[in-house]
Design an enzyme around this catalytic site. Structure first.
Site, PDB file in Angstrom:
ATOM      1  CE  LYS A  33       8.042  34.314   9.758  1.00 44.72           C
ATOM      2  NZ  LYS A  33       8.326  33.305  10.818  1.00 44.72           N
ATOM      3  CG  ASN A  34       5.684  34.459  13.208  1.00 42.04           C
ATOM      4  OD1 ASN A  34       6.065  33.690  12.327  1.00 42.04           O
ATOM      5  ND2 ASN A  34       6.521  35.165  13.942  1.00 42.04           N
TER       6      ASN A  34
ATOM      7  CB  CYS B  96      17.246  27.531  14.518  1.00 40.35           C
ATOM      8  SG  CYS B  96      16.476  28.888  15.378  1.00 40.35           S
TER       9      CYS B  96
ATOM     10  NE  ARG C 242      13.102  29.142  18.048  1.00 42.99           N
ATOM     11  CZ  ARG C 242      12.573  29.631  16.944  1.00 42.99           C
ATOM     12  NH1 ARG C 242      13.308  29.731  15.864  1.00 42.99           N
ATOM     13  NH2 ARG C 242      11.322  30.025  16.901  1.00 42.99           N
TER      14      ARG C 242
ATOM     15  CG  ASP D  60       9.971  37.872  15.995  1.00 41.64           C
ATOM     16  OD1 ASP D  60      10.958  37.209  16.359  1.00 41.64           O
ATOM     17  OD2 ASP D  60       8.846  37.358  15.818  1.00 41.64           O
TER      18      ASP D  60
ATOM     19  CB  ILE E 245      12.839  35.989  23.789  1.00 35.25           C
ATOM     20  CG1 ILE E 245      11.979  37.173  24.252  1.00 35.25           C
ATOM     21  CG2 ILE E 245      11.977  34.783  23.424  1.00 35.25           C
ATOM     22  CD1 ILE E 245      10.973  36.895  25.332  1.00 35.25           C
TER      23      ILE E 245
ATOM     24  NE  ARG F  94      12.420  30.365   7.483  1.00 31.56           N
ATOM     25  CZ  ARG F  94      12.695  29.849   8.673  1.00 31.56           C
ATOM     26  NH1 ARG F  94      13.941  29.793   9.074  1.00 31.56           N
ATOM     27  NH2 ARG F  94      11.740  29.400   9.441  1.00 31.56           N
TER      28      ARG F  94
HETATM   29  N1  EPU Z   1      10.749  27.601  25.173  1.00 28.74           N
HETATM   30  C1  EPU Z   1      11.054  26.579  26.051  1.00 28.74           C
HETATM   31  N2  EPU Z   1      10.327  25.422  25.971  1.00 28.74           N
HETATM   32  C2  EPU Z   1       9.301  25.258  25.080  1.00 28.74           C
HETATM   33  C3  EPU Z   1       8.994  26.315  24.195  1.00 28.74           C
HETATM   34  C4  EPU Z   1       9.742  27.483  24.260  1.00 28.74           C
HETATM   35  O1  EPU Z   1      11.963  26.685  26.862  1.00 28.74           O
HETATM   36  O2  EPU Z   1       8.673  24.191  25.057  1.00 28.74           O
HETATM   37  C5  EPU Z   1      11.533  28.847  25.232  1.00 28.74           C
HETATM   38  C6  EPU Z   1      12.316  29.138  23.933  1.00 28.74           C
HETATM   39  O3  EPU Z   1      13.540  28.452  23.878  1.00 28.74           O
HETATM   40  C7  EPU Z   1      12.460  30.640  23.999  1.00 28.74           C
HETATM   41  C8  EPU Z   1      11.164  31.091  24.691  1.00 28.74           C
HETATM   42  O4  EPU Z   1      10.644  29.928  25.329  1.00 28.74           O
HETATM   43  O5  EPU Z   1      13.560  30.966  24.811  1.00 28.74           O
HETATM   44  C9  EPU Z   1      10.116  31.650  23.753  1.00 28.74           C
HETATM   45  O6  EPU Z   1       9.924  30.750  22.665  1.00 28.74           O
HETATM   46  P1  EPU Z   1       8.509  30.626  21.935  1.00 28.74           P
HETATM   47  O7  EPU Z   1       8.016  29.238  22.097  1.00 28.74           O
HETATM   48  O8  EPU Z   1       7.632  31.738  22.399  1.00 28.74           O
HETATM   49  O9  EPU Z   1       8.922  30.862  20.418  1.00 28.74           O
HETATM   50  P2  EPU Z   1       8.369  30.115  19.132  1.00 28.74           P
HETATM   51  O10 EPU Z   1       6.925  29.792  19.304  1.00 28.74           O
HETATM   52  O11 EPU Z   1       9.304  29.023  18.770  1.00 28.74           O
HETATM   53  C10 EPU Z   1       7.532  32.271  17.909  1.00 28.74           C
HETATM   54  C11 EPU Z   1       7.779  32.935  16.596  1.00 28.74           C
HETATM   55  C12 EPU Z   1       9.175  33.553  16.595  1.00 28.74           C
HETATM   56  C13 EPU Z   1       9.236  34.569  17.736  1.00 28.74           C
HETATM   57  C14 EPU Z   1       8.901  33.877  19.062  1.00 28.74           C
HETATM   58  C15 EPU Z   1       8.851  34.825  20.250  1.00 28.74           C
HETATM   59  C16 EPU Z   1       6.467  31.660  15.030  1.00 28.74           C
HETATM   60  C17 EPU Z   1       6.421  30.696  13.899  1.00 28.74           C
HETATM   61  N3  EPU Z   1       7.660  31.954  15.516  1.00 28.74           N
HETATM   62  O12 EPU Z   1       8.523  31.256  18.041  1.00 28.74           O
HETATM   63  O13 EPU Z   1       9.302  34.235  15.362  1.00 28.74           O
HETATM   64  O14 EPU Z   1      10.527  35.114  17.813  1.00 28.74           O
HETATM   65  O15 EPU Z   1       7.611  33.231  18.967  1.00 28.74           O
HETATM   66  O16 EPU Z   1       7.940  35.841  20.027  1.00 28.74           O
HETATM   67  O17 EPU Z   1       5.440  32.159  15.461  1.00 28.74           O
HETATM   68  C18 EPU Z   1      10.470  35.106  13.516  1.00 28.74           C
HETATM   69  O18 EPU Z   1       9.381  35.353  12.975  1.00 28.74           O
HETATM   70  O19 EPU Z   1      11.561  35.565  13.077  1.00 28.74           O
HETATM   71  C19 EPU Z   1      10.517  34.265  14.714  1.00 28.74           C
HETATM   72  C20 EPU Z   1      11.621  33.647  15.130  1.00 28.74           C
END
Ligand code: EPU
Length: 420
Positions: free
Chosen positions: A22-23, A117, A122, A307, A329, A399
């Site tokens: 998915k990711n 969320c 996030r 995850d 995280i 999802r």
């Molecule tokens: N963060 C910031 N600023 C930003 C972006 C992120 O402070 O601009 C912080 C977030 O708040 C968090 C940390 O950085 O504390 C990591 O967030 P990240 O951006 O890595 O997460 P994401 O890209 O929103 C993806 C996966 C998540 C998974 C995380 C961490 C997808 C669609 N989602 O989310 O997957 O937990 O990386 O590995 O790829 C899931 O599949 O259940 C899921 C939530």
């Protein structure tokens, strides 16, 4: 709302195939917006989040053709709109991933600002700062991010002060069509980013340092079409392995990859699992034994994935001994513990650490899913509990887990879906 009814107590035993990731499927679908020719993406999982991303592409006027094996051909020659509307972004935050491709390819994008969320606030500040460093003008108006780069994006040296998966993906996609060289420092190294980068390279992008925290992208004038197969889902893999381990059972997972699951496999071995890897197959066998408690701390790849911590919390709940799970995280990602305690688990929260004292048995109860991976932990708990567990709000699980009840049924579980 559909519910899952699980009658627990079965020792899982059997063989299943792992679905596409998915990711990595989500950013790869967003990346198709960058190409000048149709792109075919194969091995996509049949999941609500993937359907939402396809709906998002369609609502922009992009042509999407799906075959019966979830191979999707995306042709953006008919794109007429550059907006990701609130209704779609609110159901799936990953919609933000169209921002980079739209900005790079068309010089404009209006994307509804994703809120927090269940698992945390996030923010997306690092995505937006990166686009600004590449010359984009960004304004937030009426709940929308309005990004403009009429003369195109410029390569830039970008240091990301938090390791972010989505931020790395969005900026890497945008940089493929920017003028000059972009360097992403402190980039995320998750396998899904490698999968996306490999797809971009297949479309003609120039990317060095793939899989490292220092990614260099040399912008090209255009990207072409390609056919690309999405990698297996490492979190789905880890979830079934953990479910089998919690039940004292055996499972053979086909079409997956062990090399991207090292941290999880190591912890499962520590819990007492015998693991055999044979090419794309992973077999886990507990030989009927109760798991031993393990302690872990989540961190960006290659460390233990956030995850997977909820599933390990459920396994620890019935394991021998006491284990700790520390989440670093997301600020609110231990929410599953309250529902697990309703099933007889003994879990206390100390800051961002769950202390889990294993019990001999959990008892089935009605429980409520609050996010995708928390739901998976409730299903695992239901599988090992005595009696019946009803998991409500399973749209969260749909999802991220393709055909979950069919797959668990194949492993011998007593599980059924009841429409609500
Ligand atoms: N963060 C910031 N600023 C930003 C972006 C992120 O402070 O601009 C912080 C977030 O708040 C968090 C940390 O950085 O504390 C990591 O967030 P990240 O951006 O890595 O997460 P994401 O890209 O929103 C993806 C996966 C998540 C998974 C995380 C961490 C997808 C669609 N989602 O989310 O997957 O937990 O990386 O590995 O790829 C899931 O599949 O259940 C899921 C939530």
């Amino acid at each position: 709302m559909d519910k899952l009814i699980i009658t627990g107590g079965t020792v899982l035993d059997g063989e299943i195939r792992i679905s596409g990731s998915k990711n990595s499927g989500l950013p790869i679908l967003a990346a198709t917006l960058l190409a000048d020719e149709p792109v075919s993406i194969c091995n996509l999982p049949h999941l609500n989040d993937i359907t939402t991303m396809l709906a998002l592409l369609r609502c922009m006027g992009v042509g999407v053709t799906i075959d019966e094996r979830m191979c999707v051909e995306v042709d953006k020659s008919s794109i007429s709109d550059f907006e990701a509307p609130y209704d779609l972004v609110k159901t799936m935050r990953a919609s933000i991933l169209v921002l980079g491709p739209l900005l790079a390819r068309f010089g404009k994008a209006d994307v509804s600002f994703p809120g927090g969320c269940a698992i945390g606030s996030r923010p997306i500040d690092i995505h937006l700062k990166g686009f600004e460093a590449m010359g984009a003008e960004i304004e937030v108006d009426g709940g929308y991010i309005k990004a403009r780069a009429p003369g195109g994006l410029q390569g830039a040296h970008i240091f990301m002060d938090t390791v972010t998966v989505g931020g790395t993906e969005n900026l890497m996609m945008a940089a493929t069509l920017a003028k000059g060289i972009t360097v992403l420092e402190n980039a995320a190294r998750e396998p899904e980013i490698v999968d996306l980068a490999n797809c971009l390279v297949a479309m003609g992008a120039k990317i060095d340092g793939i899989g490292t925290d220092h990614i260099t992208i040399t912008g090209v004038d255009q990207l072409h079409g390609c056919t690309y197969e999405v990698m297996p889902d490492r979190i789905e893999t880890g979830t079934y392995l953990t479910a089998a381990a919690a039940s004292g059972g055996r499972v053979l997972l086909r079409d997956t990859r062990a090399d991207i699951l090292e941290a999880v496999l190591l912890k499962l071995e520590e819990a007492g699992a015998n693991i055999n890897v044979n090419g794309a197959d992973i077999e886990l066998d507990m030989k009927g034994n109760r798991p031993k408690s393990v302690s872990l701390r989540t961190a960006p790849y290659p460390a233990f994935p956030t995850d997977m911590q909820a599933q390990f919390t459920a396994m620890n709940a019935v394991a021998e001994g006491t284990g700790t799970v520390t989440e670093t995280i997301f600020e609110n990602r231990l929410i599953q513990i309250h529902e697990l305690n309703r099933m007889g688990a003994k879990i206390t929260l100390e800051g961002n650490t769950a202390v889990i004292k294993g019990v001999e048995a959990l008892r089935g109860a009605p429980v409520m899913a609050s996010d995708l991976r928390a739901s998976a932990s409730l299903v695992i708990a239901g599988l090992v509990a005595s009696g019946e567990t009803m998991v409500d709000r399973i749209y969260h699980i749909d999802r991220g887990y393709e055909c979950i009840e069919e797959k668990l049924h194949t492993l011998g579980a007593d599980i059924r879906r009841v429409p609500g």
